[in-house]
Design a protein around this motif. Structure first.
Motif, mmCIF file in Angstrom:
data_model
loop_
_atom_site.group_PDB
_atom_site.id
_atom_site.type_symbol
_atom_site.label_atom_id
_atom_site.label_comp_id
_atom_site.label_asym_id
_atom_site.label_seq_id
_atom_site.Cartn_x
_atom_site.Cartn_y
_atom_site.Cartn_z
ATOM 1 N N ASN A 1 -4.914 94.356 -38.530
ATOM 2 C CA ASN A 1 -3.959 94.503 -37.429
ATOM 3 C C ASN A 1 -3.642 95.965 -37.127
ATOM 4 O OD1 ASN A 1 -3.584 91.680 -37.091
ATOM 5 N ND2 ASN A 1 -2.113 91.639 -38.769
ATOM 6 N N GLU B 1 -3.962 87.643 -39.673
ATOM 7 C CA GLU B 1 -4.519 88.517 -38.649
ATOM 8 C C GLU B 1 -4.268 87.872 -37.296
ATOM 9 O OE1 GLU B 1 -8.796 90.367 -37.089
ATOM 10 O OE2 GLU B 1 -8.696 89.203 -38.948
ATOM 11 N N GLY B 2 -3.582 88.589 -36.421
ATOM 12 C CA GLY B 2 -3.254 87.997 -35.128
ATOM 13 C C GLY B 2 -2.305 86.823 -35.303
ATOM 14 N N ARG C 1 2.838 95.678 -33.354
ATOM 15 C CA ARG C 1 1.629 95.198 -32.679
ATOM 16 C C ARG C 1 1.926 94.214 -31.558
ATOM 17 N NH1 ARG C 1 -0.374 90.216 -34.835
ATOM 18 N NH2 ARG C 1 0.503 89.624 -36.866
ATOM 19 N N GLU D 1 4.561 93.918 -37.653
ATOM 20 C CA GLU D 1 4.251 92.865 -36.686
ATOM 21 C C GLU D 1 4.879 93.153 -35.320
ATOM 22 O OE1 GLU D 1 3.978 88.058 -36.203
ATOM 23 O OE2 GLU D 1 3.725 89.069 -38.111
ATOM 24 N N LYS E 1 -3.826 97.958 -33.732
ATOM 25 C CA LYS E 1 -2.885 97.713 -32.648
ATOM 26 C C LYS E 1 -1.667 98.633 -32.690
ATOM 27 C CE LYS E 1 -4.235 92.900 -32.010
ATOM 28 N NZ LYS E 1 -3.803 91.476 -31.966
#
Length: 259
Positions: free
Chosen positions: A189, A123-124, A169, A166, A192
């Protein structure tokens, strides 16, 4: 003996023909500071640099990593070379290549006590070196005067399907639509990229990347997202990209979206 020779000749001819077709993809590289990434790029027929064109970034799987700037065209490269595709969807198509020992997405790739592959999504977190370079490359392409910023798309398969989520986001508000084939992401996620139209694909018999990864993202997006399509192929294993590329509405759906 003649039949064997004929078969070998036809296979050799098909290989040469494909190699010749892939030569239509020009070789390029993006190098800036510590970032470097190689890519192949296909320009529309009768390309006019004074006009603006849609652009598609396509991310390959882990088996096509390397430094030859060629293997990444193995899956999907032929799709964009089809005469009807080039005629009906004149676009710039970019296939970047992830280096060996790197990964598009920020994941933990381990094995359980039985030796079975176990993937967990971060996450992030900070981008991988390959993702950092990819983001820089995308930014650089968006500065080109012949790129239509209203029609920027991304897609990918397996590792590239994970990388698609990915990239969405990390480059929010950039992409008009996206496709992810046998990929996955941390569901935290999703917020985003929930406003990006997405078509998600997976094979129900996939024993490499669990189809549950795509299922849970699709289900969550159906409740919070603006537009999501999900295709689960009941008899497909990991190579669900064959079925996805055969979808007659795949490219019409993708190119119908604008920012």
């Amino acid at each position: 003996m003649k039949n064997i020779f004929l078969t070998i000749s036809l296979l050799f001819f098909a290989f040469i023909l494909r190699a010749q077709d892939f030569k239509k993809y020009d070789k390029g590289s993006f190098i800036k500071g510590k970032d470097s990434i190689y890519y192949r790029i296909l320009f529309p027929e009768n390309f006019n640099p004074t006009e603006k064109y849609p652009i598609v970034f396509f991310l390959h799987g882990s088996g096509e990593r390397g430094s030859d700037n060629e293997k990444q065209l193995a899956h999907g490269g032929n799709l964009f070379l089809k005469d009807d595709v080039r005629k009906n969807f004149p676009a710039i198509v970019v296939f970047p290549q992830c280096p060996d020992n790197d990964f598009w997405a920020n994941i933990n790739n381990t094995k359980d006590e039985n030796g079975k592959r176990k993937i967990t999504f971060v996450e992030g977190g900070k981008p991988t070196k390959a993702m950092h370079a990819l983001v820089g490359m995308v930014k650089d392409f968006l500065k080109k005067p012949f790129v239509n910023k209203e029609q920027v798309y991304v897609g990918g398969l397996s590792m590239g399907g994970m990388g698609t989520f990915e990239l969405l986001r990390r480059k929010r508000n950039t992409f008009a639509a996206a496709i992810s084939i046998c990929g996955g992401d941390n569901t935290n996620n999703i917020k985003k990229y929930q406003k990006v139209p997405l078509w998600i694909f997976h094979g129900a018999k996939d024993d490499v990347v669990d189809p549950a990864f795509s299922m849970v993202i699709a289900e969550r997006l159906k409740t919070v997202g603006d537009e999501v399509k999900f295709s689960l192929y009941p008899n497909a294993n990991h190579n669900s990209w064959d079925s996805a590329f055969a979808e007659p509405e795949l490219l019409p759906w993708l190119f119908s979206h604008k920012k």
